[in-house]
Structure formats: structure tokens, C-alpha cells
Design an enzyme around this catalytic site. Structure first.
Site, PDB file in Angstrom:
ATOM      1  N   HIS A 243       0.807  -1.225   0.000  1.00  0.00           N
ATOM      2  CA  HIS A 243       0.000   0.000   0.000  1.00  0.00           C
ATOM      3  C   HIS A 243       0.850   1.290   0.000  1.00  0.00           C
ATOM      4  CE1 HIS A 243      -3.429  -2.567   1.151  1.00  0.00           C
ATOM      5  NE2 HIS A 243      -2.730  -3.011   2.156  1.00  0.00           N
TER       6      HIS A 243
HETATM    7  O1  RIB Z   1      -5.243  -0.125   4.688  1.00  0.00           O
HETATM    8  C1  RIB Z   1      -3.843  -0.095   4.496  1.00  0.00           C
HETATM    9  C2  RIB Z   1      -3.234   1.015   5.285  1.00  0.00           C
HETATM   10  O2  RIB Z   1      -3.472   0.794   6.670  1.00  0.00           O
HETATM   11  C3  RIB Z   1      -1.697   1.072   5.144  1.00  0.00           C
HETATM   12  O3  RIB Z   1      -1.274   2.397   5.322  1.00  0.00           O
HETATM   13  C4  RIB Z   1      -1.230   0.224   6.289  1.00  0.00           C
HETATM   14  O4  RIB Z   1       0.071   0.594   6.755  1.00  0.00           O
HETATM   15  C5  RIB Z   1      -2.243   0.584   7.345  1.00  0.00           C
HETATM   16  O5  RIB Z   1      -1.830   1.799   7.944  1.00  0.00           O
END
Ligand code: RIB
Ligand code: CA
Length: 313
Positions: A243
Site C-alpha cells: 500500500h
Molecule cells: O489499509 C492499508 C493502510 O493501513 C496502510 O497504510 C497500512 O500501513 C495501514 O496503515
């Protein structure tokens, strides 16, 4: 050579945050003015410590690290140890940090930095819940027109949610903060689950990083092997979504991504869909476009960029 982009990274490490921070530290196009930690994946005491561990892993004790909000603006803190492990950075065994945490509160640092630089100088890269950013905007609204852009990992629409059927974790943890940010008129680029779920790790992609053979390469491989197991079990995929590095990759090579400007509104009241990002992708309302929402990525190019840059550390 064009001047480096000045950025503040706001983060809740988290293995994917860690890889995003390493990518930024490895990239001469970016000048990291500071890194601000926020409660999210794990409590603040761990996210700020993990941030310092990552800076030291990259040999960058010079980067100032600040602690910010210990909880969301309204709701109780929800964490994600089930994904990131008890420390928030399970996988590698990184030493306790020796670099100091800055005394100044992260929100004060964000305000001071934005007011002290020319308008349009600073980009905010947000990798966690938006509490610090929203608190800064509420505390000193004059910073809004001074922010060049906010590039955030958060939200999801066609892909649904990952912490509830409707909501993505960063937005769900602090939906009120997200609402403040999306209403702020600041230029926003969003990396939602719709695009990050197309940036999947794999055994070969992790092997290429491990084969760098450096402490950074080995630790990154260990982080990803721990982190990906949750999504592999949940989605039955071979690999987990990377992500947060999408935020940094966008600053380095925006052509890796495709999306469109549209309205993003956040659900802050409904129990069923709290934290949902309602994206008017087909422009069926007259709500003004307030964000560039990404939906596609050149994932081969993304991992090539990431691996090449990590080799520099
Ligand atoms: O949903 C994914 C996000 O939530 C990413 O930033 C992960 O690190 C968590 O913070
Ligand atoms: Ca994060």
C-alpha cells in the site's frame, strides 16, 4: 537538475510504511523535511519508535522524527496488530533506536514548517490515519493554501474495505480527520485499495529485494514476508498489497499510475459504513471533484523502481 521536492511523511509504521520511508530515503528527488508519527497500525509509542528504527536502518539519523496524535479526533483508537504484529514491525529483528525523538509535537512541526516555507513548497505524504493533518488544519487553517499537495494512501471504492466491508483502515481509524482533509480544498492524490491491491508482492519480487544482500534488502524482505501472510490468507492471493510505497512512487514516477479527478466524501456517522470513502467515479452527482483518485498501476514498473532504489541504501 530540478530541485528536490520537499516532503513531510506522516506515518504509522507498519511494514508497508517502512518500505515507503526507505524508498523516500533512497531517492534524491525527495528532501524529507521531517517524519511525523501517528497512532494507527499500533499505538503511537511504537509507531514513533518504529519510524526511528527505519531511519537508523537506512543510516539516516539526521532525519527529524516527531510524535503526533496518540488517538483519533473523536473515535477510540483501533489498531492492526493482527496484520503488522505486536511491535508493528514484526519480521526483522531491528535494534532499539538510539537517535532522539524530537521534543516538538508533530502537529506543531507541520504548522511551523508550512508557515515557514513559501506557499506550494511542501508536499504531505500520508501513510496512516489523517489525525495529525486534520489537527494541524483545524489548529491553523491558514496552512491549507500553503500545502502543495497531499498524496495519501487511504480509502477504497470498487475494492470495498479491508477493516470493514465498506472501509479502508487509515480512513476507518479516523473518519472525522479524513472528512476534514477531503473538505480542505488542498490538492489531494489518493492511493486507495483499488490501486494498492494491484501492487502485490510475490516470492520472486521479494527474492529480488533479498538478493540485494544489504541490511536494508534483507530487512525489507523479512518485513514483506511477515506482512504479506495476512492478505495471502484473506484473499487467497500470492503476495500482499504494498500500500504505502505507492504514495512515494507517485512522487518519483507519476506515470506509473492512472486515475481520474472526482469527488471523495467520507462517511462519519453510519455504524454500518463508518469510514467509507464514497467516490463519485462516474460523476453522477454535482459534488465537486476534490481528489485525483488512482485506480491502475504499472506494477512491474513499480517493483522495478522500488528494488533499484532500495539497492542505493
Ligand atoms: O489499509 C492499508 C493502510 O493501513 C496502510 O497504510 C497500512 O500501513 C495501514 O496503515
Ligand atoms: Ca500505514
Amino acid at each position: 537538475m530540478t530541485a528536490a521536492q520537499k516532503i513531510i511523511i506522516d506515518t504509522d509504521p507498519g511494514q508497508d510504511d517502512a518500505v515507503a520511508i526507505l524508498l523516500a530515503l533512497a531517492s534524491h528527488e525527495l528532501d524529507i523535511v521531517g517524519i511525523t508519527a501517528v497512532a494507527g497500525n499500533v499505538p503511537l509509542a511504537l509507531t514513533e519508535k518504529n519510524t526511528r528504527k527505519i531511519c537508523e536502518l537506512a543510516g539516516r539519523r539526521d532525519v527529524p522524527v516527531y510524535a503526533g496524535a496518540v488517538r483519533p479526533m473523536v473515535n477510540e483508537l483501533v489498531t492492526a496488530e493482527h496484520v503488522h504484529g505486536k511491535t508493528g514491525l514484526d519480521g526483522p529483528d531491528l535494534p532499539e533506536p538510539t537517535m532522539p525523538l524530537q521534543e516538538q509535537h508533530a502537529v506543531d512541526f507541520i504548522i511551523q514548517t508550512l508557515m515557514g516555507h513559501p506557499p506550494g513548497d511542501i508536499t504531505l505524504c500520508t501513510l496512516g490515519p489523517l489525525t495529525n493533518i486534520a489537527l494541524a488544519l483545524v489548529r491553523q487553517p491558514e496552512i491549507a493554501p500553503r500545502i502543495k499537495q497531499i498524496v495519501m494512501m487511504g480509502g477504497g471504492f470498487f475494492e470495498g474495505g479491508n477493516i470493514t466491508p465498506a472501509a479502508e483502515f487509515n480512513i476507518y481509524v479516523d473518519p472525522h480527520a479524513a472528512d476534514v482533509v477531503f473538505r480542505s480544498q488542498v490538492p489531494i492524490v489518493v492511493m486507495p485499495l483499488d490501486v494498492t491491491h494491484k501492487a502485490l508482492t510475490s516470492a520472486s519480487r521479494i527474492a529480488a529485494i533479498r538478493e540485494l544482500g544489504s541490511p536494508v534488502g534483507i530487512a525489507t524482505a523479512e518485513m514483506l514476508e511477515f506482512f504479506e501472510r495476512f492478505d495471502e490468507e484473506k484473499y487467497g492471493s500470492d503476495g500482499g498489497p504494498l500500500h504505502d510505497p505507492c504514495v512515494i512512487a507517485y512522487l518519483l514516477k507519476p506515470e506509473l499510475f492512472r486515475g481520474r479527478r472526482c469527488n471523495v466524501s467520507v462517511e462519519t456517522a453510519s455504524e454500518l459504513t463508518l469510514g467509507m470513502t464514497v467516490v463519485d467515479w462516474w460523476q453522477v452527482t454535482d459534488r465537486p471533484a476534490n481528489a485525483l483518485v488512482m485506480r491502475d498501476i504499472d506494477d512491474e514498473g513499480f517493483f522495478k523502481l522500488l528494488t533499484e532504489r532500495l539497492a542505493r541504501l
